[in-house]
Design an enzyme around this catalytic site. Structure first.
Site, PDB file in Angstrom:
ATOM      1  N   THR A 198       0.494   5.766  -9.520  1.00 32.66           N
ATOM      2  CA  THR A 198       1.258   6.816 -10.207  1.00 32.66           C
ATOM      3  C   THR A 198       2.130   6.227 -11.297  1.00 32.66           C
ATOM      4  O   THR A 198       2.178   6.737 -12.431  1.00 32.66           O
ATOM      5  CB  THR A 198       2.133   7.580  -9.195  1.00 32.66           C
ATOM      6  N   ASP A 206      -8.443  -1.683  -7.056  1.00 33.74           N
ATOM      7  CA  ASP A 206      -9.295  -0.959  -6.113  1.00 33.74           C
ATOM      8  C   ASP A 206     -10.735  -0.842  -6.614  1.00 33.74           C
ATOM      9  O   ASP A 206     -11.663  -0.671  -5.812  1.00 33.74           O
ATOM     10  CB  ASP A 206      -8.739   0.438  -5.851  1.00 33.74           C
ATOM     11  N   ARG A 231       3.668   7.182   4.787  1.00 36.54           N
ATOM     12  CA  ARG A 231       2.890   7.512   3.597  1.00 36.54           C
ATOM     13  C   ARG A 231       1.408   7.251   3.831  1.00 36.54           C
ATOM     14  O   ARG A 231       0.556   8.035   3.409  1.00 36.54           O
ATOM     15  CB  ARG A 231       3.390   6.697   2.398  1.00 36.54           C
ATOM     16  N   THR A 277       0.821  -1.188   0.000  1.00 40.48           N
ATOM     17  CA  THR A 277       0.000   0.000   0.000  1.00 40.48           C
ATOM     18  C   THR A 277       0.866   1.253   0.000  1.00 40.48           C
ATOM     19  O   THR A 277       1.911   1.297   0.645  1.00 40.48           O
ATOM     20  CB  THR A 277      -0.932   0.016   1.238  1.00 40.48           C
ATOM     21  N   VAL A 300      -6.164   9.845   2.900  1.00 40.21           N
ATOM     22  CA  VAL A 300      -7.500   9.772   3.487  1.00 40.21           C
ATOM     23  C   VAL A 300      -8.262   8.652   2.784  1.00 40.21           C
ATOM     24  O   VAL A 300      -8.392   8.645   1.554  1.00 40.21           O
ATOM     25  CB  VAL A 300      -8.256  11.104   3.330  1.00 40.21           C
TER      26      VAL A 300
END
Length: 213
Positions: free
Chosen positions: A18, A36, A133, A12, A138
């Site tokens: 990215t 996801d 990280r 994670t 959130v």
């Protein structure tokens, strides 16, 4: 028509999404799928005795649906609209190959998926950096106190150990503390080599290299 399916898995907050998006912009005819997108709704995710929602396990995901989505893409990649503006530094002969990059945290522990990969990459992070990280992100639902130490990190170690104990599993482990530029350069060059190999296997009459690395 030829397809190349690339797995970009690992820890994670390791930089998977990215890196996948940057590769998509650099490679010809490239599309991405995120694991996801296959999470079950919160109401269907199991809760343990500590009150932790068990998101970091295979049972929290619609894995069969994910396999079906990837297989459907492989059957007809052109229909997904992956052909966008031509990326730089690719040669004409590579434009006939379609590339799918699948990114997610549990890509290689589900056997039906392991039949599909041409290449497997796995991003790693040390505990402290991963926790740092994770604390800046959130989530919905949000991480509860103790969730990283009590569920996220132990599950990462469990599934990573399973992979390392499987001697037949060919995985390229990547150091997620390296810069995005360094990781991107490495994976891009490796994928180009894989593309060249794929073309050579299917075009025995053409043995010259397709693109310089």
């Amino acid at each position: 028509m030829k397809v190349l399916v690339i797995g970009l898995g690992g820890v994670t907050n390791g930089g998977k999404t990215t890196l996948a998006e940057k590769l998509k912009n650099m490679l010809p005819n490239c599309d991405t799928i995120s694991q996801d997108d296959f999470f079950k709704p919160e109401s269907e995710v199991e809760t343990d005795e500590r009150g932790f929602k068990l998101y970091d396990v295979l049972d929290a995901l619609y894995m069969d649906e994910m396999v079906t989505t990837i297989r459907n893409w492989m059957k007809n990649p052109a229909s997904s609209g992956v052909v966008t503006q031509e990326p730089q530094n690719t040669c004409d002969k590579l434009k006939s190959v379609y590339i799918l990059i699948v990114e997610g945290f549990l890509l290689y522990n589900y056997e039906p998926l392991n039949e599909l990969w041409n290449r497997r990459y796995f991003l790693t992070l040390p505990y402290e950096e991963c926790k740092r990280r994770r604390s800046t992100r959130v989530y919905q639902p949000p991480d509860t106190p103790g969730y990283f130490d009590g569920h996220v990190w132990p599950m990462y170690l469990k599934y990573k150990n399973e992979l390392e104990e499987n001697a037949s599993m060919q995985i390229d482990y990547l150091d997620g503390t390296k810069s995005q530029e360094e990781l991107l350069s490495y994976v891009y060059s490796d994928v180009i080599r894989e593309l060249n190999k794929l073309k050579e296997e299917n075009q025995h009459d053409n043995v010259e290299s397709l693109c310089p690395i």
